[in-house]
Design a protein around this motif. Sequence first.
Motif, short mmCIF file in Angstrom:
data_model
loop_
_atom_site.label_atom_id
_atom_site.label_comp_id
_atom_site.label_asym_id
_atom_site.label_seq_id
_atom_site.Cartn_x
_atom_site.Cartn_y
_atom_site.Cartn_z
N MET A 37 0.83 -1.18 0.00
CA MET A 37 0.00 0.00 0.00
C MET A 37 0.88 1.24 0.00
SD MET A 37 -3.31 0.65 2.14
CE MET A 37 -4.32 1.98 1.73
N PHE A 38 0.42 2.27 -0.63
CA PHE A 38 1.18 3.50 -0.79
C PHE A 38 1.00 4.42 0.41
CE2 PHE A 38 1.25 7.90 -2.32
CZ PHE A 38 2.59 7.97 -2.63
N SER A 39 2.11 4.90 0.92
CA SER A 39 2.08 5.86 2.01
C SER A 39 2.08 7.27 1.43
CB SER A 39 3.32 5.67 2.89
OG SER A 39 3.37 6.67 3.86
N LYS A 40 1.43 8.20 2.07
CA LYS A 40 1.36 9.57 1.58
C LYS A 40 2.58 10.39 1.99
CE LYS A 40 -3.64 9.77 1.39
NZ LYS A 40 -4.84 10.45 1.80
N LYS A 41 3.56 9.76 2.62
CA LYS A 41 4.77 10.45 3.06
C LYS A 41 6.00 9.78 2.47
CE LYS A 41 2.98 12.06 7.47
NZ LYS A 41 3.23 12.10 8.91
N CYS A 42 7.04 10.56 2.31
CA CYS A 42 8.32 10.05 1.81
C CYS A 42 8.91 9.08 2.85
CB CYS A 42 9.27 11.21 1.56
SG CYS A 42 10.93 10.71 1.12
N PRO A 43 9.43 7.93 2.42
CA PRO A 43 9.99 6.99 3.39
C PRO A 43 11.29 7.48 4.03
CG PRO A 43 10.32 6.19 1.17
CD PRO A 43 9.45 7.40 1.08
N TYR A 44 11.96 8.44 3.42
CA TYR A 44 13.23 8.93 3.94
C TYR A 44 13.07 10.15 4.84
CZ TYR A 44 15.00 5.83 0.35
OH TYR A 44 15.24 4.74 -0.42
N CYS A 45 12.46 11.22 4.31
CA CYS A 45 12.38 12.46 5.09
C CYS A 45 11.01 12.67 5.73
CB CYS A 45 12.72 13.66 4.19
SG CYS A 45 11.49 14.02 2.92
N ARG A 46 10.06 11.82 5.46
CA ARG A 46 8.69 11.88 5.99
C ARG A 46 7.96 13.14 5.56
NH1 ARG A 46 7.48 7.15 6.42
NH2 ARG A 46 6.39 6.92 8.33
N GLY A 47 8.42 13.77 4.46
CA GLY A 47 7.76 14.95 3.92
C GLY A 47 6.59 14.57 3.03
N LYS A 48 5.75 15.53 2.72
CA LYS A 48 4.57 15.27 1.90
C LYS A 48 4.68 15.90 0.51
CE LYS A 48 1.35 14.88 5.72
NZ LYS A 48 0.07 15.35 6.26
N ASN A 49 5.89 16.25 0.09
CA ASN A 49 6.11 16.91 -1.19
C ASN A 49 6.41 15.86 -2.27
OD1 ASN A 49 6.42 18.91 -3.03
ND2 ASN A 49 8.32 19.72 -2.17
N LEU A 50 5.45 14.97 -2.55
CA LEU A 50 5.64 13.88 -3.49
C LEU A 50 5.17 14.25 -4.89
CD1 LEU A 50 4.35 10.92 -1.30
CD2 LEU A 50 6.69 11.65 -1.64
N TYR A 51 5.76 13.60 -5.89
CA TYR A 51 5.33 13.78 -7.28
C TYR A 51 5.41 12.44 -7.99
CZ TYR A 51 10.26 13.68 -8.67
OH TYR A 51 11.55 13.31 -8.89
N LEU A 52 4.74 12.34 -9.12
CA LEU A 52 4.68 11.11 -9.90
C LEU A 52 5.88 11.05 -10.84
CD1 LEU A 52 2.85 8.67 -10.35
CD2 LEU A 52 1.73 9.96 -12.15
#
Length: 52
Positions: free
Chosen positions: A1-16
Amino acid sequence: MFSKKCPYCRGKNLYLKQTSLVVKYGCRDCDKKVKLMRENGMSDKDIMKVIK
């Protein structure tokens, strides 16, 4: 399942990053840092320790 946070920095600034065959996401905050660390032979555990 996809997490809405980055696995490294735990930030929410994700892109496709990629949509063909497999959906891949990247983080705008730490993507360049992680790429450089992987090229230098660091494992995912070591990268998480450095970024946190």
